[in-house]
Write an enzyme that holds these catalytic residues in place. Structure first.
Site, mmCIF file in Angstrom:
data_model
loop_
_atom_site.group_PDB
_atom_site.id
_atom_site.type_symbol
_atom_site.label_atom_id
_atom_site.label_comp_id
_atom_site.label_asym_id
_atom_site.label_seq_id
_atom_site.Cartn_x
_atom_site.Cartn_y
_atom_site.Cartn_z
ATOM 1 N N ASP A 111 1.265 -1.346 -0.310
ATOM 2 C CA ASP A 111 0.399 -0.044 -0.015
ATOM 3 C C ASP A 111 1.663 1.743 -0.257
ATOM 4 O O ASP A 111 1.377 1.276 1.144
ATOM 5 C CB ASP A 111 -1.115 0.078 1.561
ATOM 6 C CG ASP A 111 -1.780 0.916 0.924
ATOM 7 O OD1 ASP A 111 -2.535 1.662 0.591
ATOM 8 O OD2 ASP A 111 -1.810 1.948 2.589
ATOM 9 N N GLU B 271 -1.181 -1.817 -4.335
ATOM 10 C CA GLU B 271 -2.815 -0.699 -5.115
ATOM 11 C C GLU B 271 -2.505 0.467 -5.719
ATOM 12 O O GLU B 271 -1.325 0.849 -6.069
ATOM 13 C CB GLU B 271 -3.292 0.470 -3.670
ATOM 14 C CG GLU B 271 -4.566 0.300 -3.619
ATOM 15 C CD GLU B 271 -4.734 0.650 -2.463
ATOM 16 O OE1 GLU B 271 -5.583 1.983 -2.306
ATOM 17 O OE2 GLU B 271 -4.915 0.199 -1.376
ATOM 18 N N ASP C 111 -1.931 1.179 7.518
ATOM 19 C CA ASP C 111 -1.308 0.607 6.138
ATOM 20 C C ASP C 111 -1.144 -0.518 6.270
ATOM 21 O O ASP C 111 -1.034 -1.369 4.558
ATOM 22 C CB ASP C 111 -0.015 1.659 6.744
ATOM 23 C CG ASP C 111 -0.984 2.983 6.372
ATOM 24 O OD1 ASP C 111 -1.041 3.650 5.987
ATOM 25 O OD2 ASP C 111 -0.627 3.900 7.577
#
Length: 180
Positions: free
Chosen positions: A7, A66, A138
């Protein structure tokens, strides 16, 4: 198969490593790479080296990242894209296959709907991986990316096997989607 989920973020990049054996997912590790209040090149270097260290430590078979969403502030989007690029460079330098998923796809894959809140993603990640505690947002997002990839890989493989039969009916599969 060991999957590394990323991420990306300029201040905090989340990572999560899971193992997939059949349909069973097992937690291996997760955490964050934090950058100091430094120049942009130094922050990107920290991300690049941090992801490289994670790859060396956990030896994943593949990775998923992502995708960047477009912010209201174009400058923020550009900075996030650069952080994402640093992470992807580390992954491809290690010869890992890299899949990309939008936040909507990750939320659908983990929670079941694309409008899920961060807390819902955290909760489902904790449940799916039988974690004793709640991961940080996160780390949970990164684990969610890895879970999404674990589930999507099965779907793509199944569609690939169905492709010849679908072609006889005038349908085909492109990028994991059924097209008439």
């Amino acid at each position: 198969m060991k999957i590394l989920g990323i991420d990306p973020g300029l201040r905090t990049t989340g990572f999560g490593v899971i193992d997939k054996q059949g349909s069973k997912l097992t937690y291996i590790a997760s955490g964050t790479i934090k950058t100091a209040d430094e120049s942009l090149p130094e922050r990107l270097k920290t991300i690049l080296l941090g992801v490289s260290e994670i790859i060396q430590t956990y030896q994943p078979d593949c990775a998923a990242v992502e995708k960047v969403f477009v912010n209201v502030n174009p400058q923020s989007t550009l900075l996030l894209g650069q952080a994402r690029g640093a992470a992807i460079c580390a992954l491809v330098s290690a010869d890992l296959a890299v899949a990309e998923y939008t936040a909507l796809q990750v939320k659908q894959g983990v929670v079941g709907h694309g409008k899920a809140k961060k807390e819902q993603v955290q909760d489902m990640v904790q449940r799916l991986l039988s974690l004793s505690g709640m991961p940080s947002t996160d780390a949970a997002d990164a684990l969610g990316v890895a879970i999404c990839h674990a589930h999507s890989g099965d779907t793509l493989a199944m569609l690939g096997k169905l492709a010849p039969a679908l072609a006889k009916k005038g349908l085909r599969v492109r990028a994991g989607r059924l097209i008439g």
